[in-house]
Scaffold this active site. Structure first.
Site, PDB file in Angstrom:
ATOM      1  N   ARG A 105       0.856  -1.189   0.000  1.00 31.50           N
ATOM      2  CA  ARG A 105       0.000   0.000   0.000  1.00 31.50           C
ATOM      3  C   ARG A 105       0.891   1.237   0.000  1.00 31.50           C
ATOM      4  O   ARG A 105       1.765   1.372   0.848  1.00 31.50           O
ATOM      5  CB  ARG A 105      -0.915  -0.026   1.221  1.00 31.50           C
ATOM      6  N   LYS A 140     -16.041   3.049  -5.361  1.00 27.50           N
ATOM      7  CA  LYS A 140     -16.984   1.970  -5.019  1.00 27.50           C
ATOM      8  C   LYS A 140     -18.257   2.591  -4.439  1.00 27.50           C
ATOM      9  O   LYS A 140     -18.215   3.718  -3.924  1.00 27.50           O
ATOM     10  CB  LYS A 140     -16.343   1.057  -3.982  1.00 27.50           C
ATOM     11  N   GLU A 167      -0.425  -7.237  -5.206  1.00 23.89           N
ATOM     12  CA  GLU A 167      -1.464  -6.200  -5.327  1.00 23.89           C
ATOM     13  C   GLU A 167      -0.881  -4.897  -4.782  1.00 23.89           C
ATOM     14  O   GLU A 167      -0.432  -4.844  -3.637  1.00 23.89           O
ATOM     15  CB  GLU A 167      -2.723  -6.557  -4.539  1.00 23.89           C
ATOM     16  N   ALA A 179     -10.466   5.221   4.326  1.00 24.99           N
ATOM     17  CA  ALA A 179     -10.537   3.758   4.175  1.00 24.99           C
ATOM     18  C   ALA A 179     -10.231   3.064   5.505  1.00 24.99           C
ATOM     19  O   ALA A 179     -10.864   2.059   5.848  1.00 24.99           O
ATOM     20  CB  ALA A 179      -9.564   3.289   3.098  1.00 24.99           C
TER      21      ALA A 179
HETATM   22  P1  0O2 Z   1      -7.445  -6.286   3.381  1.00 26.95           P
HETATM   23  O1  0O2 Z   1      -7.514  -6.574   4.832  1.00 26.95           O
HETATM   24  O2  0O2 Z   1      -7.360  -4.802   3.129  1.00 26.95           O
HETATM   25  O3  0O2 Z   1      -6.437  -7.063   2.616  1.00 26.95           O
HETATM   26  P2  0O2 Z   1     -12.229  -9.072  -2.644  1.00 26.95           P
HETATM   27  O4  0O2 Z   1     -10.742  -9.076  -2.371  1.00 26.95           O
HETATM   28  O5  0O2 Z   1     -12.780 -10.419  -2.950  1.00 26.95           O
HETATM   29  O6  0O2 Z   1     -13.000  -8.377  -1.544  1.00 26.95           O
HETATM   30  P3  0O2 Z   1     -11.554  -7.990  -5.158  1.00 26.95           P
HETATM   31  O7  0O2 Z   1     -12.397  -7.610  -6.347  1.00 26.95           O
HETATM   32  O8  0O2 Z   1     -10.577  -9.102  -5.323  1.00 26.95           O
HETATM   33  O9  0O2 Z   1     -12.491  -8.229  -3.919  1.00 26.95           O
HETATM   34  O10 0O2 Z   1     -10.745  -6.778  -4.696  1.00 26.95           O
HETATM   35  P4  0O2 Z   1     -11.087  -5.233  -4.622  1.00 26.95           P
HETATM   36  O11 0O2 Z   1     -12.478  -4.977  -4.177  1.00 26.95           O
HETATM   37  O12 0O2 Z   1     -10.639  -4.596  -5.889  1.00 26.95           O
HETATM   38  O13 0O2 Z   1     -10.100  -4.829  -3.472  1.00 26.95           O
HETATM   39  C1  0O2 Z   1     -10.123  -5.475  -2.251  1.00 26.95           C
HETATM   40  C2  0O2 Z   1      -9.284  -4.671  -1.282  1.00 26.95           C
HETATM   41  O14 0O2 Z   1      -9.545  -3.273  -1.460  1.00 26.95           O
HETATM   42  C3  0O2 Z   1      -9.692  -4.962   0.133  1.00 26.95           C
HETATM   43  O15 0O2 Z   1      -8.841  -5.962   0.596  1.00 26.95           O
HETATM   44  C4  0O2 Z   1      -9.473  -3.642   0.841  1.00 26.95           C
HETATM   45  O16 0O2 Z   1      -8.118  -3.485   1.175  1.00 26.95           O
HETATM   46  C5  0O2 Z   1      -9.812  -2.643  -0.233  1.00 26.95           C
HETATM   47  N1  0O2 Z   1     -11.242  -2.275  -0.277  1.00 26.95           N
HETATM   48  C6  0O2 Z   1     -12.105  -2.546  -1.272  1.00 26.95           C
HETATM   49  N2  0O2 Z   1     -13.320  -2.015  -1.025  1.00 26.95           N
HETATM   50  C7  0O2 Z   1     -13.224  -1.352   0.143  1.00 26.95           C
HETATM   51  C8  0O2 Z   1     -14.151  -0.584   0.923  1.00 26.95           C
HETATM   52  O17 0O2 Z   1     -15.325  -0.373   0.585  1.00 26.95           O
HETATM   53  N3  0O2 Z   1     -13.673  -0.058   2.097  1.00 26.95           N
HETATM   54  C9  0O2 Z   1     -12.392  -0.260   2.518  1.00 26.95           C
HETATM   55  N4  0O2 Z   1     -12.004   0.305   3.663  1.00 26.95           N
HETATM   56  N5  0O2 Z   1     -11.493  -0.998   1.804  1.00 26.95           N
HETATM   57  C10 0O2 Z   1     -11.898  -1.530   0.635  1.00 26.95           C
HETATM   58  P5  0O2 Z   1      -9.355  -7.147   1.522  1.00 26.95           P
HETATM   59  O18 0O2 Z   1      -8.706  -8.404   1.101  1.00 26.95           O
HETATM   60  O19 0O2 Z   1     -10.842  -7.151   1.570  1.00 26.95           O
HETATM   61  O20 0O2 Z   1      -8.865  -6.759   2.912  1.00 26.95           O
END
Ligand code: 0O2
Length: 257
Positions: A105, A140, A167, A179
């Site tokens: 990040r 989003k 990522e 966030a």
């Molecule tokens: P962490 O603890 O941050 O690693 P998915 O991963 O299945 O939920 P996708 O499509 O693979 O979905 O990924 P996406 O939505 O592009 O990005 C997922 C990551 O973005 C999340 O990681 C969060 O870090 C961040 N994120 C996405 N949407 C939101 C939101 O609405 N609010 C906040 N605060 N963060 C968000 P992880 O793995 O869920 O968690």
């Protein structure tokens, strides 16, 4: 929920005891290899970003990257994600299907820094850009804003090399502030927050986005003044360079010690 490692965590060896032994089910070596590859992929990307940051600091005389954090997705989170997607809970499935086991990040000062850094990283010969999700241009529904890239980088071991997926989430300080708090309050809770609370969170996200835009306008105005100021003092430039590269033989005024 994933835990972000403290900044020095990547310099320490992994402790396999962090992971639930029941789920290992004989996959110990594969898990170790996956974690090692993720750890090294993060290191490779962080080094690239730090080099870009040093160069940009010299060019612009300001720091485009405030700080970088990284984490390896927790074991529980990997298992949970595989289960939610109806995939087998195996290392092979995690390697093939999950793109965010290694995560970096990057917190930037201004919105345009995000795109500059993203473009410079993606343009490197050994970086393969797999996926881009621009949640800044397309926030989003929650109001979440950030620039996500899935990239692949080569990692060289003693007897083989591996392409590792990482990522990279790039956002401003303001986006990160929102966030982080929203994650605490809302994200992936068992109880869905909706209605009034969701509306308030979205409204905060919009105000923050406006502030980001305003701050960039102010930054541009300051840059304008800066470029029309007197010719650059070479001593100050040297001190600035010394500060970035950590040269000990030059003091803050640019004088040799
Ligand atoms: P962490 O603890 O941050 O690693 P998915 O991963 O299945 O939920 P996708 O499509 O693979 O979905 O990924 P996406 O939505 O592009 O990005 C997922 C990551 O973005 C999340 O990681 C969060 O870090 C961040 N994120 C996405 N949407 C939101 C939101 O609405 N609010 C906040 N605060 N963060 C968000 P992880 O793995 O869920 O968690």
């Amino acid at each position: 929920m994933t835990t972000y490692l403290p900044p020095d965590a990547l310099d320490r060896p992994f402790d396999p005891k962090d992971f639930n032994p029941e789920v290992l089910q004989g996959q110990y070596q594969e898990i170790t290899n996956l974690l090692l590859a993720s750890h090294c992929g993060i290191k490779a990307i962080k080094t690239k970003l730090e080099i870009l940051s040093d160069e940009m600091q010299l060019q612009d005389r300001r720091n485009p990257i405030e700080y970088i954090r990284s984490r390896i997705k927790s074991f529980d989170s990997i298992v949970g994600k595989l289960q939610r997607r109806g995939l087998p809970v195996t290392v092979e499935a995690a390697r093939r299907e999950l793109f965010d086991i290694a995560g970096v990040r990057v917190i930037c000062a201004f919105v345009d820094d995000i795109y500059r850094i993203a473009n410079m990283l993606a343009a490197q010969n050994d970086v393969k850009l797999l996926i881009v999700k621009d949640y800044i241009r397309n926030p989003k529904p929650s109001g979440y804003r950030s620039y996500h890239m899935i990239v692949e980088v080569p990692v060289y071991f003693s007897n083989h090399s591996e392409q590792v997926r990482v990522e990279v989430q790039i956002r401003t300080i303001a986006m990160d502030f929102w966030a982080t708090l929203e994650h605490q309050l809302n994200y992936k809770r068992d109880v869905d927050i909706d209605g009034e609370i969701a509306k308030k969170l979205r409204s905060c996200a919009d105000s923050i986005a406006n502030t980001d835009r305003e701050m960039q306008v102010i930054r541009d105005m300051v840059d304008q003044l800066d470029s029309s100021a007197d010719a650059v003092n070479p001593m100050k430039v040297m001190a600035h360079v010394a500060n970035i590269v950590g040269a000990s033989g030059i003091d803050q005024m640019g004088r040799s010690k």
